[in-house]
Scaffold this motif. Structure first.
Motif, PDB file in Angstrom:
ATOM      1  N   SER A  11       0.835  -1.203   0.000  1.00  0.00           N
ATOM      2  CA  SER A  11       0.000   0.000   0.000  1.00  0.00           C
ATOM      3  C   SER A  11       0.868   1.249   0.000  1.00  0.00           C
ATOM      4  O   SER A  11       0.631   2.192  -0.764  1.00  0.00           O
ATOM      5  N   ALA A  12       1.878   1.263   0.892  1.00  0.00           N
ATOM      6  CA  ALA A  12       2.777   2.411   0.969  1.00  0.00           C
ATOM      7  C   ALA A  12       3.540   2.579  -0.347  1.00  0.00           C
ATOM      8  O   ALA A  12       3.709   3.705  -0.841  1.00  0.00           O
ATOM      9  N   MET A  13       3.983   1.467  -0.935  1.00  0.00           N
ATOM     10  CA  MET A  13       4.762   1.543  -2.170  1.00  0.00           C
ATOM     11  C   MET A  13       3.931   2.159  -3.300  1.00  0.00           C
ATOM     12  O   MET A  13       4.421   3.001  -4.075  1.00  0.00           O
ATOM     13  N   GLY A  14       2.660   1.758  -3.416  1.00  0.00           N
ATOM     14  CA  GLY A  14       1.817   2.308  -4.476  1.00  0.00           C
ATOM     15  C   GLY A  14       1.707   3.814  -4.383  1.00  0.00           C
ATOM     16  O   GLY A  14       1.761   4.530  -5.392  1.00  0.00           O
ATOM     17  N   ILE A  15       1.599   4.324  -3.147  1.00  0.00           N
ATOM     18  CA  ILE A  15       1.472   5.776  -2.951  1.00  0.00           C
ATOM     19  C   ILE A  15       2.793   6.480  -3.253  1.00  0.00           C
ATOM     20  O   ILE A  15       2.839   7.479  -3.979  1.00  0.00           O
ATOM     21  N   PHE A  16       3.898   5.973  -2.693  1.00  0.00           N
ATOM     22  CA  PHE A  16       5.196   6.627  -2.892  1.00  0.00           C
ATOM     23  C   PHE A  16       5.580   6.642  -4.374  1.00  0.00           C
ATOM     24  O   PHE A  16       6.156   7.630  -4.866  1.00  0.00           O
ATOM     25  N   GLN A  17       5.280   5.571  -5.096  1.00  0.00           N
ATOM     26  CA  GLN A  17       5.599   5.545  -6.524  1.00  0.00           C
ATOM     27  C   GLN A  17       4.755   6.558  -7.302  1.00  0.00           C
ATOM     28  O   GLN A  17       5.231   7.180  -8.249  1.00  0.00           O
ATOM     29  N   SER A  18       3.512   6.753  -6.886  1.00  0.00           N
ATOM     30  CA  SER A  18       2.641   7.686  -7.591  1.00  0.00           C
ATOM     31  C   SER A  18       3.072   9.134  -7.394  1.00  0.00           C
ATOM     32  O   SER A  18       2.943   9.953  -8.294  1.00  0.00           O
ATOM     33  N   ILE A  19       3.592   9.459  -6.193  1.00  0.00           N
ATOM     34  CA  ILE A  19       4.016  10.842  -5.949  1.00  0.00           C
ATOM     35  C   ILE A  19       5.505  11.022  -6.236  1.00  0.00           C
ATOM     36  O   ILE A  19       6.034  12.128  -6.098  1.00  0.00           O
ATOM     37  N   GLY A  20       6.194   9.934  -6.605  1.00  0.00           N
ATOM     38  CA  GLY A  20       7.591  10.025  -7.032  1.00  0.00           C
ATOM     39  C   GLY A  20       8.583  10.286  -5.910  1.00  0.00           C
ATOM     40  O   GLY A  20       9.623  10.910  -6.139  1.00  0.00           O
ATOM     41  N   ASP A  21       8.292   9.840  -4.688  1.00  0.00           N
ATOM     42  CA  ASP A  21       9.217  10.029  -3.563  1.00  0.00           C
ATOM     43  C   ASP A  21      10.231   8.879  -3.562  1.00  0.00           C
ATOM     44  O   ASP A  21       9.997   7.819  -2.999  1.00  0.00           O
ATOM     45  N   GLU A  22      11.385   9.108  -4.206  1.00  0.00           N
ATOM     46  CA  GLU A  22      12.358   8.025  -4.401  1.00  0.00           C
ATOM     47  C   GLU A  22      12.958   7.540  -3.078  1.00  0.00           C
ATOM     48  O   GLU A  22      13.254   6.357  -2.915  1.00  0.00           O
ATOM     49  N   ARG A  23      13.166   8.461  -2.134  1.00  0.00           N
ATOM     50  CA  ARG A  23      13.747   8.027  -0.857  1.00  0.00           C
ATOM     51  C   ARG A  23      12.818   7.035  -0.159  1.00  0.00           C
ATOM     52  O   ARG A  23      13.260   6.001   0.351  1.00  0.00           O
ATOM     53  N   LYS A  24      11.529   7.356  -0.142  1.00  0.00           N
ATOM     54  CA  LYS A  24      10.572   6.453   0.484  1.00  0.00           C
ATOM     55  C   LYS A  24      10.394   5.160  -0.320  1.00  0.00           C
ATOM     56  O   LYS A  24      10.166   4.095   0.241  1.00  0.00           O
ATOM     57  N   ILE A  25      10.513   5.260  -1.647  1.00  0.00           N
ATOM     58  CA  ILE A  25      10.422   4.060  -2.489  1.00  0.00           C
ATOM     59  C   ILE A  25      11.560   3.102  -2.134  1.00  0.00           C
ATOM     60  O   ILE A  25      11.364   1.889  -1.978  1.00  0.00           O
ATOM     61  N   GLY A  26      12.784   3.662  -1.993  1.00  0.00           N
ATOM     62  CA  GLY A  26      13.928   2.823  -1.621  1.00  0.00           C
ATOM     63  C   GLY A  26      13.738   2.173  -0.266  1.00  0.00           C
ATOM     64  O   GLY A  26      14.013   0.979  -0.092  1.00  0.00           O
ATOM     65  N   GLU A  27      13.250   2.957   0.726  1.00  0.00           N
ATOM     66  CA  GLU A  27      13.008   2.402   2.057  1.00  0.00           C
ATOM     67  C   GLU A  27      12.011   1.252   1.994  1.00  0.00           C
ATOM     68  O   GLU A  27      12.189   0.208   2.628  1.00  0.00           O
ATOM     69  N   THR A  28      10.941   1.450   1.217  1.00  0.00           N
ATOM     70  CA  THR A  28       9.869   0.445   1.178  1.00  0.00           C
ATOM     71  C   THR A  28      10.327  -0.826   0.468  1.00  0.00           C
ATOM     72  O   THR A  28      10.019  -1.947   0.902  1.00  0.00           O
ATOM     73  N   PHE A  29      11.075  -0.701  -0.649  1.00  0.00           N
ATOM     74  CA  PHE A  29      11.629  -1.894  -1.300  1.00  0.00           C
ATOM     75  C   PHE A  29      12.505  -2.677  -0.312  1.00  0.00           C
ATOM     76  O   PHE A  29      12.451  -3.914  -0.258  1.00  0.00           O
ATOM     77  N   HIS A  30      13.332  -1.944   0.471  1.00  0.00           N
ATOM     78  CA  HIS A  30      14.211  -2.606   1.434  1.00  0.00           C
ATOM     79  C   HIS A  30      13.385  -3.366   2.483  1.00  0.00           C
ATOM     80  O   HIS A  30      13.688  -4.520   2.811  1.00  0.00           O
ATOM     81  N   SER A  31      12.323  -2.715   3.015  1.00  0.00           N
ATOM     82  CA  SER A  31      11.481  -3.375   4.018  1.00  0.00           C
ATOM     83  C   SER A  31      10.789  -4.608   3.438  1.00  0.00           C
ATOM     84  O   SER A  31      10.684  -5.642   4.099  1.00  0.00           O
TER      85      SER A  31
END
Length: 850
Positions: free
Chosen positions: A232-252
C-alpha cells in the motif's frame, strides 16, 4: 480497515492528484505583520495568534512564544476568551517544542477550562488531544488514552476527519507505549488513521502510517499483513515520485521475504531498493541494503557474494557520520562475518560497532543534557514572566494613583496640605510594598540560581547514571554470552555420559556395578539441575524466564525424584517417603520441569542437614477455583533445624558474602534462592518453618490447570511404543559417541537408524532413501541444522519436504527453541535428554501412524 488489494484504487486517484496547493494571505508573514500595525482589539489578538502559529511552524520558538504571550495578555484585557484560549494553545505548543512538558500541560489545561466555560465542544476535544499528547510524552499511556477517547467522541459527532486521523495515529502510539504493549488495538487505530488520510487525499501521511503498521506487524511476525501494508505504501510513494521512500519500502519488503525464509524472492526486492537508493543517492540507505543483501546471500549459501556485499557496506559506513542506524549495521556485518567463519573481520567490525555505539551514546547524552537545560530554562522563564507581570501590575497601579493625586491637586486646591499629607502616606506605603516586591524578586532570583546549581548537579548525575547503565548493559551481555557458551560446552558431554550410563544400566551389570552406575546417574542429574539453576538465575534477572504449559503426571514426576534420591538417602541411613493425598489428579497442566527443579532443590537441602530419621514429601490439594488447582507440597525433615535469623535469610537473593548461612556447610543456598524466584514467578508461595533440634518443613503452594475429562481419559491409557517398530530414523549428528548412544537407544525398540555426520550428508541420504523422521543436531560442520532444515523444506519431493524434524541442541535458552520452529523444525529436545524425553517427542510426531 485495510484490505489486501486496497492500494490499487488509490493509485488511480493519485494519477489525477495535484499534490501541492498553497494559499497566500494568512500564511504570508509580511502581510500579517503589516496587518498587525493597522488592527486593534480582537482582530489584533487573532493576528498575533496566527503569527505565533506561523513562527512555530518555521521553528522560531522564541518569536512564536512572544506573539502568543502578547495575544494572551491582550485577550485577557479585552475579555476575549476565544482569543485567550487560542493563545494558550499556542503557548502550550511552544513549550512542548522545547521539551517543557510541565508548562505545556499547564497552558493546555488553562485553555481547556476556558473552552469549558464557553461550551466549545470542538475546542474541548482539541484540548483533550493536546493534553493526551503531553501525557504520552510523559510515558503515562493510560492517562493519554483516557483523554484521546474523550476527544474521539466529540470529533466523531462533529465528523472532524482531519483531527480524527491525528487522534487515531496518536492512539496507536499510546497502545504501543503501555507497560505491556497492545499490538492489536494499536494496529487497528493505525488502520483507521490510514483510511481517513486516504479519504482526505493526504496520501503521503497515509503511506507513512502504512509503513508504521508494517513495522509493528513484522514485530508480531504477521509477515503477510506486513507485506500488504508495505505494498500500500509503495503504491502511494511511486505515484508521488518520492524516491527516498520508495527505496526504504523496497528494502522493508525484501526484509519481510527474508524473514519468511524466501531468500530467492528477497534478492529481486533488494536489487530494486539498491538501484533506487543509488539513483538518489542515499549512502546510508545503500549501506543498509548491502548489509541485508549480504545476510540474504549467506542464507542462499553464496558466500562470495555475501562477502562482496558486506565489504561494500563497510566501505560506505566508514565515510558516514554516526547516526542511530550505523552501530546496528556494523553489528550486523560483524555477525555476518562471524557466520562466514571470518573471525578477524568479525572482530574488526565488532570494534567499530562498539566505537560508534559509544559515540552515539555521547551524542544522546549531550542532547539529553541540552534538552534538560532547555526545559529548566523554559520553566525559569515562566517564573520570571510571572514576576515581571506582578511588577508591571504594581507599577500600573502606582501610575494610576499618581494620576488621581494630580487630578485631586487641581480640583481640591483648598485642601492642598491635607492632600499632600495623604499622598505622602500613600506613596510611602506603596514604596514599602514595592520594596517588598523587589525583595521577593531578589529572593526568586536567588532561588533560580540555586535551581541552576541543582540543574548542573542533576546533569552530572544524569551523565554518571547513563554511563553506569551502559556499563551494566555491556556486563549483562557478556554474562549472557558466557552462560550460553558454558551451557553448550557442559551439556554436550553430559548428554554423552548420561546416555552411556543408561546403556550400561540396561546391560545387566553386577549388583556392585549397578550401585556405582546409579550413583553416577544421580550425580549427572544433580549437575544438570545446578546448570539449570545458574541459567535460570541469569534469565530471571534479565526478565527472560519462560514457563511451559504442558500436560504431565504429578505422580510420575515425584516417582522420578524419589528414584533419583534412593542411593544418597540410603547412604546416610535415612528414609525418603512420598505420599499423595486424596483428590490429587493423575494429570495436570503446567511446567513439570520447574516442579522437578524446585522439589529437587528442597530435598537436596533437607538431605544435607539431616543426619538421622527421615524426609517426608507430601502432595495434597490446597484449593480448586475456576479449573485451577493449587497443590500443597511439603518437604519435612528430622534434621538439626535452623534458627529464626537463618529462616529470615534463607530465600534472599543469592550472594557469597561472609554472612551466608550455609558457608559452614559448604553450600551457597543458590538452589533455594532460585526455587523462591521460580515459585513466585508462577504465582505460587514458598516458606520455611523450623524448630532447632527437631527439623525443618518447607511448604510450597503452586497453581496448575485441570485437564478436561475426555483428554484426561485418553492420556491415562498405557503408553506403548509398539507402533514405532520399523520406523526409519535419520540421525544427523557430528559427535560419534552421541550417534552411538541414540542409535542403540532406538534400535532396541525396533527402529531403523541411519546416521549422517553433517547437513550435507543428510541431504545426500534423503536423496537415496525415504525416512519417517529426522533427528537434527544444530551445531555441525559444513552445513548446520538450520540450513539443512531450510533446504529440506524447499524440496520438490513432498515426502522429503514434509519430513518431521526434531532439533537436538545443547542450548537451554528459549530463543533456540523459537529459532528451530522458525526454520521449519517440528519439535525440539535439549541435551542432556533421557530416553523417555526423546521417545515421547518421536512418539508425538509419528503417532498418526498408529
Amino acid at each position: 480497515m485495510m484490505k489486501t488489494n486496497l492500494y490499487f484504487p488509490y493509485l488511480l486517484v493519485l494519477l489525477l492528484w495535484i499534490p501541492f496547493s498553497l494559499s497566500a494571505g494568512d500564511s504570508d508573514p509580511k502581510e500579517l505583520l503589516e496587518k498587525l500595525e493597522s488592527v486593534q482589539g480582537q482582530d489584533k489578538v487573532d493576528v498575533l495568534n496566527k503569527l505565533s502559529s506561523l513562527r512555530l511552524a518555521e521553528r522560531d520558538a522564541t518569536e512564536a512564544k512572544e506573539y502568543a504571550r502578547e495575544a494572551v495578555e491582550l485577550a485577557k484585557r479585552l475579555g476575549y476568551q476565544q482569543g485567550e484560549a487560542k493563545g494558550l494553545d499556542n503557548l502550550g505548543n511552544v513549550f512542548l517544542s522545547r521539551n517543557d512538558d510541565e508548562n505545556a500541560m499547564e497552558a493546555y489545561y488553562e485553555a481547556y477550562e476556558i473552552k469549558k466555560n464557553l461550551n466549545d465542544e470542538k475546542g474541548i476535544a482539541v484540548s483533550n488531544l493536546n493534553i493526551g499528547k503531553v501525557s504520552l510524552l510523559k510515558k503515562d499511556a493510560d492517562a493519554a488514552l483516557g483523554k484521546f477517547r474523550e476527544a474521539e467522541k466529540i470529533f466523531e459527532s462533529k465528523n472532524d476527519k482531519e483531527n480524527l486521523a491525528i487522534l487515531y495515529e496518536k492512539m496507536g502510539r499510546a497502545y504501543l507505549a503501555k507497560t505491556t504493549p497492545e499490538y492489536g488495538p494499536a494496529i487497528s487505530n493505525y488502520e483507521k488513521a490510514f483510511d481517513i488520510k486516504v479519504e482526505l487525499e493526504d496520501y503521503f501521511d497515509a503511506a507513512v502510517i502504512a509503513q508504521s503498521m508494517a513495522d509493528h506487524q513484522i514485530k508480531l511476525r504477521s509477515y503477510e499483513q506486513a507485506s500488504v501494508s508495505l505494498r500500500s505504501a509503495m503504491g502511494i510513494f511511486q505515484s508521488i515520485g518520492d524516491e527516498r521512500k520508495i527505496g526504504e519500502t523496497f528494502h522493508s519488503m525484501a526484509q519481510v521475504k527474508r524473514l519468511q525464509n524466501y531468500p530467492e524472492d528477497a534478492v529481486d526486492l533488494y536489487e530494486q531498493a539498491l538501484a533506487v537508493r543509488r539513483n538518489i543517492p542515499d549512502s546510508l540507505g545503500i549501506a543498509e541494503t548491502l548489509t541485508g543483501i549480504g545476510m540474504n546471500y549467506y542464507s542462499l549459501g553464496n558466500n562470495s557474494k555475501a562477502v562482496e556485499a558486506f565489504s561494500g557496506a563497510g566501505e560506505l559506513l566508514e565515510k558516514l557520520p554516526t547516526t542511530s542506524i550505523v552501530p546496528d549495521l556494523y553489528g550486523a556485518i560483524s555477525d555476518g562475518y562471524e557466520k562466514l567463519g571470518n573471525n578477524p573481520l568479525a572482530l574488526q567490525f565488532h570494534k567499530k560497532y562498539s566505537a560508534t555505539k559509544d559515540e552515539l551514546f555521547n551524542i544522546r547524552r549531550a542532547k539529553a543534557t541540552a534538552d534538560t537545560r532547555i526545559r529548566y530554562e523554559s520553566m525559569f522563564e515562566a517564573t520570571d514572566l510571572k514576576n515581571q507581570n506582578e511588577k508591571q501590575q504594581l507599577e500600573l497601579e502606582n501610575g494610576k494613583r499618581r494620576r488621581n493625586f494630580l487630578m485631586g491637586l487641581v480640583l481640591l486646591g483648598l485642601a492642598l496640605a491635607g492632600v499632600l499629607y495623604f499622598s505622602y502616606r500613600r506613596k510611602k506605603k506603596d514604596n514599602l510594598l514595592l520594596e517588598a516586591k523587589n525583595t521577593e524578586i531578589k529572593n526568586k532570583n536567588e532561588e533560580i540560581s540555586e535551581k541552576n546549581n541543582a540543574l548542573d548537579n542533576l546533569n552530572r548525575k544524569l551523565v554518571d547514571e547513563m554511563a553506569e547503565r551502559e556499563s551494566i548493559e555491556q556486563s549483562s551481555f557478556a554474562r549472557e554470552k558466557f552462560l550460553a557458551t558454558m551451557s553448550n560446552e557442559m551439556r554436550t558431554p553430559l548428554n554423552i555420559i548420561g546416555g552411556l550410563t543408561h546403556m550400561l544400566i540396561e546391560q545387566d551389570p553386577r549388583k556392585d556395578q549397578l550401585e556405582h552406575l546409579r550413583t553416577l546417574q544421580f550425580s549427572i542429574n544433580n549437575l544438570v539441575v545446578f546448570i539449570n539453576d545458574v541459567l535460570d538465575f541469569s534469565k530471571i534477572e534479565a526478565g527472560k524466564i519462560a514457563f511451559e504449559t504442558v500436560d504431565f503426571a504429578p505422580r510420575q514426576t515425584l516417582n522420578e525424584i524419589e528414584d533419583r534420591f534412593k542411593l544418597p538417602v540410603r547412604d546416610k541411613g535415612l528414609s525418603l517417603n512420598v505420599n499423595f493425598g486424596e483428590g490429587v489428579p493423575e494429570k495436570l497442566n503446567g511446567d513439570p520441569v520447574r516442579l522437578n527443579q524446585v522439589l529437587t532443590n528442597l530435598i537436596h537441602t533437607s538431605l544435607k542437614y539431616t543426619d538421622q530419621g527421615s524426609i517426608d514429601v507430601n502432595v495434597e490439594v490446597h484449593e480448586l477455583v475456576n479449573k485451577t488447582m493449587t497443590l500443597l507440597l511439603t518437604v519435612k525433615d528430622t534434621g538439626k533445624g535452623l534458627d529464626k535469623a537463618q529462616i529470615d535469610k534463607m530465600f534472599r537473593k543469592f550472594s557469597r558474602s561472609s554472612e551466608d548461612i550455609y558457608d559452614k556447610e559448604g553450600s551457597s543456598g543458590f538452589g533455594l534462592a532460585i526455587s523462591k524466584r521460580l515459585v513466585d514467578l508462577q504465582n505460587g508461595k514458598i516458606e520455611a518453618n523450623s524448630v532447632e533440634g527437631e527439623g525443618t518443613t518447607f511448604t510450597v503452594l503452586l497453581p496448575y490447570k485441570l485437564i478436561g475429562e475426555k483428554k484426561k481419559a485418553t492420556e491415562n491409557g498405557s503408553k506403548s511404543y509398539a507402533h514405532l517398530v520399523g520406523s526409519k530414523i535419520l540421525l544427523v549428528e557430528d559427535n560419534k559417541i552421541n550417534q552411538l548412544v541414540v542409535q542403540k537407544m532406538l534400535t532396541k525398540l525396533g527402529m531403523q537408524v541411519t546416521t549422517a555426520d553433517n547437513g550435507q550428508e543428510a541431504l545426500d541420504r534423503l536423496g537415496e532413501d525415504y525416512f519417517d523422521l529426522a533427528l537434527m543436531d544444530i551445531q555441525m560442520p559444513i552445513m548446520d541444522g538450520y540450513r539443512t532444515t531450510a533446504e529440506i523444506r524447499k524440496s520438490q519431493d513432498e515426502r522429503i519436504k514434509e519430513l518431521p524434524i526434531i532439533a537436538l541442541t545443547a542450548s537451554a535458552y528459549l530463543t533456540e527453541k523459537e529459532k528451530a520452529k522458525l526454520f521449519g523444525m517440528n519439535d525440539h529436545v535439549g541435551k542432556p535428554f533421557g530416553p523417555e524425553d526423546l521417545l515421547e517427542k518421536i512418539n508425538h510426531q509419528l503417532k498418526v501412524k498408529v
